[in-house]
Motif scaffolding. Structure first.
Motif, short mmCIF file in Angstrom:
data_model
loop_
_atom_site.label_atom_id
_atom_site.label_comp_id
_atom_site.label_asym_id
_atom_site.label_seq_id
_atom_site.Cartn_x
_atom_site.Cartn_y
_atom_site.Cartn_z
N PHE A 1 -87.73 9.38 -41.77
CA PHE A 1 -87.37 8.53 -42.91
C PHE A 1 -88.50 8.50 -43.94
O PHE A 1 -88.28 8.63 -45.14
N LEU A 2 -89.74 8.34 -43.47
CA LEU A 2 -90.87 8.22 -44.38
C LEU A 2 -91.22 9.56 -45.03
O LEU A 2 -91.49 9.62 -46.24
N THR A 3 -91.22 10.64 -44.24
CA THR A 3 -91.55 11.94 -44.82
C THR A 3 -90.47 12.41 -45.79
O THR A 3 -90.77 13.11 -46.77
N HIS B 1 -94.62 17.03 -50.16
CA HIS B 1 -95.34 18.28 -49.97
C HIS B 1 -94.93 19.00 -48.69
O HIS B 1 -95.33 20.14 -48.47
N ILE B 2 -94.15 18.32 -47.83
CA ILE B 2 -93.70 18.94 -46.58
C ILE B 2 -92.51 19.85 -46.88
O ILE B 2 -91.57 19.43 -47.56
N SER C 1 -89.01 21.87 -46.96
CA SER C 1 -87.67 21.34 -46.66
C SER C 1 -87.20 21.78 -45.28
O SER C 1 -86.49 21.03 -44.60
N HIS C 2 -87.58 22.99 -44.83
CA HIS C 2 -87.10 23.44 -43.52
C HIS C 2 -87.70 22.60 -42.40
O HIS C 2 -87.10 22.47 -41.33
N VAL C 3 -88.88 22.01 -42.63
CA VAL C 3 -89.47 21.12 -41.63
C VAL C 3 -88.66 19.84 -41.53
O VAL C 3 -88.37 19.34 -40.44
N HIS C 4 -88.25 19.28 -42.68
CA HIS C 4 -87.40 18.09 -42.69
C HIS C 4 -86.10 18.34 -41.92
O HIS C 4 -85.69 17.53 -41.08
N ILE C 5 -85.45 19.46 -42.23
CA ILE C 5 -84.16 19.75 -41.62
C ILE C 5 -84.31 20.00 -40.13
O ILE C 5 -83.48 19.54 -39.32
N LEU C 6 -85.36 20.72 -39.74
CA LEU C 6 -85.58 21.00 -38.32
C LEU C 6 -85.82 19.71 -37.55
O LEU C 6 -85.31 19.52 -36.44
#
Length: 325
Positions: free
Chosen positions: A262-264, A270-271, A273-278
């Motif tokens: 939620f926070l990231t 700067h993170i 998008s594929h990290v968010h989705i994963l």
């Protein structure tokens, strides 16, 4: 204005891209997700079967655990099959109504019902530790039934408004969603209109549902710790705390990834998008897989009942049963 309003209700087909930037790895990524999903379905189904068929397990904490298993099955089954279809068959298209339905059940089962059940389990531990003499009279079967109904009604009341908030928006041909499943803000961001109502509703309900649940759970455990440290001996303190160990593990597995995501998602621009989705994909399959395993390992009654299913000819309790199986 009429044409704009009418276009928001035209049939729309969204395209789920999967994990952006990792399309070439989709087949390899699908293998652990498929195994985790099968483990989650099997372990939660076994847990539900054990609790439903053994009357000695019809206690408040075990009934809450059954509710948690139902919520986990709903969450993973709502999201993972479509995810695997994207990874294996490139089945990326999903209709607007199907996307709204998936969004509803994902948020309903995960962020509301499961959070409500974890709060009820914290209340169960509070009564068991701080007021054990009143435990049978407080957590009666009727009270547990009312808690279950309240969790479901709470989920419906919170998740019905987003359906209409999304249906009122015009999408103007924007239909590519960089995700593997549909979620509220992912759909809203495709609209070609002001989505501040969606943003504020999502933030407010997150704070007043899961956020409030976290505060109440923390308060209950503060009272539990105060009662534990008043016990006369270290052995009594350790024994009392051990009864809360499984619940604490499940709470950490649920809330830590949820609030990190939620926070990231809102502040960690700067993170990649594929990290968010994963992370979002792991969140819908890892806790459902681990929750029944944690309780199965740490709860003696459930562990012995499962072992009876695996080795019905052994005598229980039996430390050397594995050799006899």
């Amino acid at each position: 204005m009429y044409e704009l309003n009418e276009s928001s209700f035209d049939p729309i087909t969204f395209v789920l891209t999967g994990i952006p930037g990792m399309e070439e790895c989709h087949v390899w990524i699908s293998v652990p997700f498929c195994l985790m999903y099968l483990t989650a379905v099997f372990s939660n189904s076994v847990l539900l079967f054990v609790i439903s068929t053994d009357r000695s397990l019809h206690e408040p904490m075990h009934l809450f655990l059954a509710m948690l298993a139902v919520s986990d099955l709903m969450l993973s089954t709502t999201t993972v099959p479509k995810m695997l279809a994207i990874f294996w068959f490139s089945a990326r298209e999903i209709s607007f109504d199907a996307c709204i339905t998936q969004m509803f059940f994902t948020h309903f089962s995960c962020f509301i019902v499961e959070s409500s059940v974890l709060l009820a389990m914290a209340f169960d531990r509070y009564v068991a530790v701080c007021d054990p003499l009143r435990y049978p009279s407080v957590l009666t079967p009727s009270v547990i039934g009312k808690i279950a109904v309240a969790a479901v009604l709470r989920g419906f009341c919170i998740m019905f408004p987003p359906i209409f908030l999304l249906k009122r928006l015009p999408y103007c041909g924007h239909n590519v969603m960089p995700h593997t499943y549909c979620e509220h803000m992912g759909i809203a961001r495709l609209a070609c209109a002001d989505i501040r109502a969606n943003v504020w509703y999502g933030l407010t309900t997150a704070l007043l549902s899961s956020g409030l649940d976290v505060v109440l759970i923390a308060a209950s455990y503060a009272l539990i710790l105060r009662a534990v440290f008043r016990l006369p001996t270290p052995e009594a303190r350790l024994k009392t705390l051990s009864t809360c160990g499984s619940h604490l593990c499940v709470i950490l597995m649920f809330y830590v990834p949820a609030f990190f995501s939620f926070l990231t998602h809102r502040f960690g621009h700067h993170i990649p998008s594929h990290v968010h989705i994963l992370l979002a994909n792991l969140y819908v399959v890892v806790p459902p897989m681990l929750n029944p395993i944690v309780y199965g390992v740490r709860t003696r009654q459930i562990r012995e009942r499962v072992l009876r299913l695996l080795c019905p000819t052994a005598e229980w309790p039996c430390p050397g049963c594995w050799g006899r199986c």
